[in-house]
Design a protein around this motif. Structure first.
Motif, mmCIF file in Angstrom:
data_model
loop_
_atom_site.group_PDB
_atom_site.id
_atom_site.type_symbol
_atom_site.label_atom_id
_atom_site.label_comp_id
_atom_site.label_asym_id
_atom_site.label_seq_id
_atom_site.Cartn_x
_atom_site.Cartn_y
_atom_site.Cartn_z
ATOM 1 N N ARG A 146 -2.052 -8.409 -20.302
ATOM 2 C CA ARG A 146 -1.220 -7.489 -19.862
ATOM 3 C C ARG A 146 0.034 -7.735 -19.237
ATOM 4 N NH1 ARG A 146 -2.783 -4.145 -14.077
ATOM 5 N NH2 ARG A 146 -1.520 -1.869 -14.618
ATOM 6 N N ARG A 148 3.635 -7.067 -17.406
ATOM 7 C CA ARG A 148 3.790 -5.648 -16.177
ATOM 8 C C ARG A 148 4.877 -5.473 -16.730
ATOM 9 N NH1 ARG A 148 8.735 -8.231 -14.069
ATOM 10 N NH2 ARG A 148 8.507 -9.871 -13.268
ATOM 11 N N PRO A 149 5.525 -3.751 -16.383
ATOM 12 C CA PRO A 149 6.741 -3.229 -16.609
ATOM 13 C C PRO A 149 7.597 -3.948 -16.233
ATOM 14 C CG PRO A 149 5.114 -1.579 -15.653
ATOM 15 C CD PRO A 149 4.665 -3.255 -16.265
ATOM 16 N N GLN A 232 1.448 -16.668 -15.034
ATOM 17 C CA GLN A 232 2.151 -17.430 -14.402
ATOM 18 C C GLN A 232 3.129 -16.384 -12.829
ATOM 19 O OE1 GLN A 232 6.252 -15.584 -16.281
ATOM 20 N NE2 GLN A 232 8.060 -16.455 -15.076
ATOM 21 N N THR A 233 3.181 -17.391 -12.367
ATOM 22 C CA THR A 233 3.214 -16.214 -10.979
ATOM 23 C C THR A 233 4.868 -15.163 -10.172
ATOM 24 O OG1 THR A 233 3.883 -16.586 -8.664
ATOM 25 C CG2 THR A 233 5.228 -17.593 -10.125
ATOM 26 N N GLY A 234 3.818 -13.809 -9.324
ATOM 27 C CA GLY A 234 4.859 -12.949 -9.938
ATOM 28 C C GLY A 234 4.359 -12.005 -10.888
ATOM 29 N N THR A 235 3.503 -12.214 -11.608
ATOM 30 C CA THR A 235 3.292 -10.974 -13.458
ATOM 31 C C THR A 235 1.805 -9.758 -13.029
ATOM 32 O OG1 THR A 235 2.052 -12.786 -14.114
ATOM 33 C CG2 THR A 235 4.388 -12.716 -14.749
ATOM 34 N N GLY A 236 1.476 -10.096 -12.145
ATOM 35 C CA GLY A 236 0.457 -9.257 -11.861
ATOM 36 C C GLY A 236 -1.089 -9.023 -12.395
ATOM 37 N N LYS A 237 -1.101 -10.469 -11.257
ATOM 38 C CA LYS A 237 -2.675 -10.991 -10.913
ATOM 39 C C LYS A 237 -2.937 -10.391 -10.098
ATOM 40 C CE LYS A 237 -1.245 -15.715 -10.930
ATOM 41 N NZ LYS A 237 -0.171 -14.750 -11.418
ATOM 42 N N THR A 238 -2.944 -10.293 -8.399
ATOM 43 C CA THR A 238 -3.609 -9.623 -7.228
ATOM 44 C C THR A 238 -3.396 -8.271 -8.097
ATOM 45 O OG1 THR A 238 -2.049 -11.373 -6.471
ATOM 46 C CG2 THR A 238 -3.004 -9.563 -5.409
ATOM 47 N N TYR A 239 -2.287 -7.498 -8.371
ATOM 48 C CA TYR A 239 -2.117 -6.583 -8.990
ATOM 49 C C TYR A 239 -3.484 -6.038 -9.733
ATOM 50 C CZ TYR A 239 0.198 -2.420 -9.688
ATOM 51 O OH TYR A 239 0.546 -1.113 -10.290
ATOM 52 N N ASN A 340 8.141 -14.764 -6.133
ATOM 53 C CA ASN A 340 7.545 -13.381 -5.229
ATOM 54 C C ASN A 340 7.301 -12.964 -3.593
ATOM 55 O OD1 ASN A 340 5.801 -11.388 -4.619
ATOM 56 N ND2 ASN A 340 3.896 -12.378 -6.425
ATOM 57 N N VAL A 342 4.954 -11.349 -1.554
ATOM 58 C CA VAL A 342 3.606 -12.364 -1.516
ATOM 59 C C VAL A 342 3.001 -13.371 -2.539
ATOM 60 C CG1 VAL A 342 3.588 -11.028 0.241
ATOM 61 C CG2 VAL A 342 3.550 -10.193 -1.639
ATOM 62 N N SER A 343 3.804 -14.349 -2.660
ATOM 63 C CA SER A 343 2.687 -14.973 -4.017
ATOM 64 C C SER A 343 1.679 -15.526 -3.173
ATOM 65 C CB SER A 343 3.468 -16.036 -4.237
ATOM 66 O OG SER A 343 3.031 -17.360 -5.102
ATOM 67 N N SER A 344 0.492 -15.874 -3.953
ATOM 68 C CA SER A 344 -0.683 -16.060 -3.891
ATOM 69 C C SER A 344 -1.038 -17.893 -4.413
ATOM 70 C CB SER A 344 -2.133 -15.438 -4.284
ATOM 71 O OG SER A 344 -1.978 -14.283 -4.514
ATOM 72 N N GLY A 417 -0.871 -18.741 -8.759
ATOM 73 C CA GLY A 417 0.258 -18.607 -10.244
ATOM 74 C C GLY A 417 0.087 -19.610 -10.728
HETATM 75 N N1 LIG Z 1 0.694 -3.717 -14.700
HETATM 76 C C1 LIG Z 1 2.102 -3.534 -13.358
HETATM 77 N N2 LIG Z 1 3.012 -2.224 -13.181
HETATM 78 C C2 LIG Z 1 3.715 -2.324 -12.035
HETATM 79 N N3 LIG Z 1 3.813 -3.293 -10.970
HETATM 80 C C3 LIG Z 1 3.751 -4.235 -11.057
HETATM 81 C C4 LIG Z 1 1.806 -4.311 -12.518
HETATM 82 N N4 LIG Z 1 2.279 -6.184 -12.423
HETATM 83 C C5 LIG Z 1 3.008 -5.990 -11.039
HETATM 84 N N5 LIG Z 1 3.312 -5.687 -10.787
HETATM 85 C C6 LIG Z 1 4.198 -5.768 -9.452
HETATM 86 O O1 LIG Z 1 4.803 -7.031 -8.992
HETATM 87 C C7 LIG Z 1 4.311 -7.809 -8.389
HETATM 88 C C8 LIG Z 1 3.728 -9.437 -8.775
HETATM 89 O O2 LIG Z 1 2.624 -9.540 -8.273
HETATM 90 P P1 LIG Z 1 1.666 -9.489 -8.075
HETATM 91 O O3 LIG Z 1 2.318 -10.034 -6.495
HETATM 92 O O4 LIG Z 1 0.381 -8.930 -8.271
HETATM 93 O O5 LIG Z 1 2.360 -11.411 -8.275
HETATM 94 P P2 LIG Z 1 0.702 -12.177 -8.590
HETATM 95 O O6 LIG Z 1 1.506 -12.563 -10.598
HETATM 96 O O7 LIG Z 1 -0.564 -12.439 -8.316
HETATM 97 O O8 LIG Z 1 2.084 -13.283 -8.447
HETATM 98 P P3 LIG Z 1 1.536 -14.837 -7.684
HETATM 99 O O9 LIG Z 1 0.871 -15.719 -8.334
HETATM 100 O O10 LIG Z 1 2.765 -15.402 -6.920
HETATM 101 O O11 LIG Z 1 0.776 -14.538 -6.862
HETATM 102 C C9 LIG Z 1 4.119 -6.689 -7.602
HETATM 103 O O12 LIG Z 1 5.146 -6.249 -6.871
HETATM 104 C C10 LIG Z 1 3.729 -5.541 -7.754
HETATM 105 O O13 LIG Z 1 2.779 -4.624 -7.099
#
Ligand SMILES: Nc1ncnc2c1ncn2[C@@H]1O[C@H](COP(=O)(O)OP(=O)(O)OP(=O)(O)O)[C@@H](O)[C@H]1O
Length: 660
Positions: A146, A148-149, A232-239, A340, A342-344, A417
């Motif tokens: 996936r 992300r945008p 990778q960190t900040g790419t949307g895993k938690t999302y 990020n 709020v990085s997990s 991440g």
């Molecule tokens: N597919 C998506 N569409 C819109 N926004 C997204 C998408 N994926 C991620 N984002 C946004 O990108 C930001 C980072 O996402 P998220 O916290 O899920 O990343 P992460 O991979 O869990 O990072 P980490 O590993 O640091 O926790 C958030 O603000 C989230 O809303």
């Protein structure tokens, strides 16, 4: 035709050299090796010197893709590859080699089920959700990707999109490379095939549905399912984790409650070498192996969620579910990092188990009776002793396949991440340790997935992989890895890394036998993910070097000056035969141009002006390269130059000078 104006030419050349950094200019002048392909630092990809050219090369790729798609699929009569190559070369000089790269993808898509529908071509999603009814039919690990945008911050920082999703199962990464010598630019297009690839705009519901497959409805017998969010960190895993959870929640709300059936939830996180219970105010828990060799989070609170009650609506039911999970989600350990806010910093594991308590009670009574009898008959059997000493602690572990009572079991994993050095530059020592620990866990996970089906129990190597033991050891268990990637150019190396890693996670799909350089025969796991890649040369200057007269009227002196600066000075070492002017140069094709080069080792020193009929180039350490390559590159550079000048003259209203 305007008369030749040499003062203009000199001025243009001066402009060009001022555009460039003098240090780089010196580097170009001194370099003589072109074959060293080394990835540049990521900053290079965004530097004003090359950014627009790399963006243009990606746009060319899209142009070629859409042109071919239209020619190959819309019309019944496909055009030949040769004709396609000519059209592409005419429209996007230098991009001809994209044709054999893009065409097979389109033809495969056509065979596999692309259907024409009115004015558009729809792609049938070929992702087959793993079915627990038919475990043999689905792979143990399916990989979904996936992207992300782009975020507004990335766009504001001059980033550009380096990912194209060209079909529901393939993705192309455009890897811009500035070669170490600084005098060559290229874009490598790498196409990956996976079980599923989402578009950047695909919604959470679609992603959740595909990731879950049919697990919630099919109620498999003993075989569970794990969805792992990786990237990778900040790419949307938690999302994505939350998206899957939301879909799961909706599916659960649709199930009508029956007497004795309930859902049990555990939620804990692994942070460093410890486990914390998110359902119980982050109390420390232990991960142990029980008598049945099953890994259990000992002491973890199990929350009970009753399925939809009589007269209860689906919305009310989901609200009840939220009530259980909300506080736990808020308890996850997060930190604000460079990438990020709020990085997990932990790997969180949520298990949802649908149980039939009535059946469970019956089996439990039967089992206890059996053990009691065994104990009475002379001290009990081996299993009896173990169970009495270690295992019978409420709640009874009914999730073990031996009980066969689990209607459905789902585990959602949100990994921390992965980070590269550049992401950790501003971190404190403790954060660095944490980051190293996260990367170690992810390496273990990758190794365990790659080692699926092999003996050795590698899963014991890390707490994370121990918790996920069933993924690697239980043949009926199905796992889905959802890899999240960033499309931004600045994250290119990281995206490349993630995609290469998940590509090798497609276990059991093939083995490549080969002989390495030392003559040693080896069997390598076949990286099915990487299907093909091709590299396209990108001109260093945005369309030409700034001459303002058509190539046809270049004098031999102009030709020499152009050779000195074309493609960042790449042909600067070429000594041309006397009297070759622009018209003569245009009259030569790729092959004849190639023949004019002497690339032998003995001739690597350039000769003086007009000293014979052979163009001599320095081949650097690795020899001179192939003549045909040199010929093709020069041919393409000249066509690009010609097009650029024509466009420029037309724009300036001097189109009468252009000869068509
Ligand atoms: N597919 C998506 N569409 C819109 N926004 C997204 C998408 N994926 C991620 N984002 C946004 O990108 C930001 C980072 O996402 P998220 O916290 O899920 O990343 P992460 O991979 O869990 O990072 P980490 O590993 O640091 O926790 C958030 O603000 C989230 O809303």
């Amino acid at each position: 035709m305007a008369s030749t104006d040499h003062s203009d030419l000199a001025g243009a050349l001066e402009d060009v050299s001022q555009m460039r950094n003098p240090e780089r200019e010196a580097l170009w002048a001194s370099t003589n090796a072109d074959a060293r392909k080394v990835l540049s630092y990521r900053e290079n990809l965004l530097s004003p010197a090359v950014r627009s050219q790399l963006v243009a090369s990606i746009a060319n790729y899209h142009g070629v893709y859409w042109l071919l798609r239209h020619c190959q699929l819309k019309k019944k009569n496909c055009i030949s590859s040769e004709l396609a190559r000519h059209i592409v070369e005419y429209a996007w000089a230098g991009s001809g080699r994209l044709v054999p790269f893009v065409q097979p993808l389109l033809l495969r898509g056509r065979k596999e089920g692309e259907v024409e529908d009115g004015n558009d071509i729809k792609l049938k999603p070929p992702v087959k959700p793993a079915s627990s009814k038919n475990p043999k039919k689905s792979a143990a690990f399916s990989i979904l990707v996936r992207p992300r945008p782009m975020t507004s911050a990335e766009t504001a920082a001059n980033n550009y999109d380096v990912i194209s999703t060209t079909s529901p199962t393939s993705l192309t990464l455009h890897v811009g490379r500035v070669h170490r010598s600084g005098n060559r630019l290229s874009t490598e297009h790498r196409r990956y095939e996976f079980d599923g690839v989402f578009g950047e705009g695909d919604g959470n519901d679609e992603v959740g549905e595909k990731a879950l497959g049919t697990v919630a409805e099919e109620q498999g017998e003993g075989g569970g399912r794990t969805v792992i969010c990786y990237g990778q960190t900040g790419t949307g895993k938690t999302y994505t984790f939350r998206a899957v959870l939301d879909v799961m929640k909706k599916k659960l709300a649709k199930l009508k409650g029956e007497e004795g059936k309930a859902v049990y939830i555990t939620f804990y996180e692994i942070h460093g070498k410890k486990c914390y219970d998110l359902m119980n105010e982050r109390k420390t828990i232990k991960v142990l192996t029980d008598a049945n060799d099953k890994v259990v989070p000992l002491g973890a609170k199990v929350a009970k969620f009753e399925l939809r009650r009589e007269g209860e609506g689906e919305e009310e039911c989901t609200r009840r579910f939220d009530g259980i999970i909300k506080a736990a989600l808020a308890l996850r350990s997060t930190t604000s990092t460079q990438r990020n806010d709020v990085s997990s910093r932990s790997h969180s594991i949520l298990t949802i188990t649908l149980r039939d308590e009535e059946e469970e009670r019956k089996v439990r009574r039967k089992e206890e009776e059996r053990l009691r009898l065994a104990m009475e008959e002379g001290g009990g059997d081996e299993r009896g002793e173990e169970v009495t000493s270690r295992c019978v602690s409420p709640p009874l572990d009914v999730s073990h396949p031996a009980y066969g009572l689990i209607r459905s079991s789902l585990r959602l994993v949100d990994l921390a991440g992965s980070e590269q050095n550049v992401d950790t530059g501003k971190m404190a020592a403790q954060d660095h340790k944490e980051s190293a620990e996260i990367n170690t866990a992810l390496m273990h996970l990758k190794e365990c997935i790659r080692g699926y089906g092999k003996k050795g129990g590698k899963y014991r190597g890390h707490l994370l992989t121990r918790v996920l033991k069933e993924c690697f050891e239980d043949r009926s268990h199905r796992s889905t890895v959802v890899a999240t990637v960033s499309p931004a150019a600045v994250d290119l190396l990281h995206s490349l890394n993630t995609l290469n890693h998940v590509a090798v996670m497609q276990v059991g799909k093939g083995v490549k036998r080969g002989t390495d350089k030392g003559g040693v025969k080896r069997e390598k796991e076949f990286m099915l993910g990487v299907v093909e890649n091709t590299s396209v040369e990108v001109p260093l200057c945005e369309g030409g070097v700034g001459f303002n007269k058509p190539v046809e009227i270049w004098t031999p002196q102009d030709v020499k000056r152009w050779l000195a600066v074309a493609n960042g000075g790449k042909f600067g070492h070429v000594v041309m035969p006397a009297g070759v002017d622009g018209r003569a140069l245009l009259g030569l094709n790729e092959k004849t141009l190639g023949e004019l080069f002497d690339v032998s080792q003995d001739n690597v020193q350039a000769r003086g002006d007009g000293e014979g009929s052979t163009w001599v180039i320095s081949g650097g350490e690795g020899g001179g390269g192939r003549r045909s390559d040199w010929g093709r590159e020069l041919y393409q550079a000249l066509r690009i130059e010609q097009k650029y000048i024509e466009k420029k003259l037309i724009k300036e209203g001097k189109d009468s000078e252009v000869t068509w």
